[in-house]
Design an enzyme around this catalytic site. Structure first.
Site, PDB file in Angstrom:
ATOM      1  N   HIS A 217      45.014  57.546  32.011  1.00  0.00           N
ATOM      2  CA  HIS A 217      46.165  58.217  32.621  1.00  0.00           C
ATOM      3  C   HIS A 217      46.866  59.158  31.648  1.00  0.00           C
ATOM      4  O   HIS A 217      46.845  58.946  30.442  1.00  0.00           O
ATOM      5  CB  HIS A 217      47.206  57.184  33.067  1.00  0.00           C
ATOM      6  CG  HIS A 217      46.667  56.145  33.988  1.00  0.00           C
ATOM      7  ND1 HIS A 217      47.120  54.853  33.978  1.00  0.00           N
ATOM      8  CD2 HIS A 217      45.722  56.199  34.953  1.00  0.00           C
ATOM      9  CE1 HIS A 217      46.483  54.145  34.897  1.00  0.00           C
ATOM     10  NE2 HIS A 217      45.617  54.943  35.499  1.00  0.00           N
TER      11      HIS A 217
ATOM     12  N   ASP B 190      42.425  55.099  40.239  1.00  0.00           N
ATOM     13  CA  ASP B 190      41.675  55.360  39.011  1.00  0.00           C
ATOM     14  C   ASP B 190      40.213  55.680  39.303  1.00  0.00           C
ATOM     15  O   ASP B 190      39.589  56.458  38.585  1.00  0.00           O
ATOM     16  CB  ASP B 190      41.777  54.178  38.054  1.00  0.00           C
ATOM     17  CG  ASP B 190      43.162  54.061  37.430  1.00  0.00           C
ATOM     18  OD1 ASP B 190      43.993  54.961  37.630  1.00  0.00           O
ATOM     19  OD2 ASP B 190      43.408  53.058  36.738  1.00  0.00           O
TER      20      ASP B 190
END
Length: 184
Positions: free
Chosen positions: A62, A170
């Protein structure tokens, strides 16, 4: 505290000085003045976050883009994780390279990750509590990242990545070669 440089410019491992006695231990987990003196970074952390995860959970990779980018100071207070930073600063000599650090409740190490890096971790213990300081506030619209299993990054997660627990968000992150410009 001792500062341990990594091959990625700006990423640092921090080893606090731990004082042990018959009652247990004490250490200073953060001191802004001392951090600035030793690293040259005068960081104003504005948000603390904590997550709990179980073995095999992988979070990442991230980052926050643009004006909402974040530097992070991460640590584990329970359990063990492999923490990973990936240089996503275009023009950097280490662009696309990663560095990993084993963070545990026993070693008390911290990992400083500057702005412009993707970040993620995998839990290696039965459970883990992960804490991190950020120098900018979270902004949902600035969320971005790179897929944890990107073959060009070739990250050694020390686990079978076909068996990790990953969020749907994700799983949808692009590989670096297909990622938009992150603005760094």
């Amino acid at each position: 505290m001792t500062i341990i440089p990594t091959p990625l410019a700006g990423c640092l491992v921090i080893q606090p000085r731990v004082f042990n006695d018959g009652r247990g231990y004490f250490f200073e987990s953060f001191n802004r003045k001392r951090f600035a003196e030793l690293t040259g970074f005068d960081i104003d952390f504005v948000q603390d976050n904590q997550s709990y995860s179980t073995k095999g959970v992988l979070r990442g990779l991230h980052l926050q883009k643009g004006e909402f980018s974040q530097a992070k100071l991460v640590r584990v207070t329970k359990g063990e994780v492999l923490d990973v930073a990936v240089d996503l600063r275009s023009g950097s000599p280490t662009y696309g390279q990663y560095h990993s650090v084993l963070l545990t409740e026993e070693n008390n190490q911290q990992f400083f990750i500057p702005r412009g890096f993707g970040h993620g971790f995998i839990v290696l213990s039965d459970e883990a509590v992960f804490q991190y300081k950020c120098d900018n506030y979270y902004n949902k619209e600035a969320e971005s990242g790179v897929h944890y299993a990107d073959p060009d990054l070739n990250i050694n997660w020390q686990a079978d990545i076909t068996e990790v627990l990953v969020s749907d968000k994700d799983l949808e992150l692009p590989f670096l070669k297909n990622a938009p410009d992150f603005g760094f």
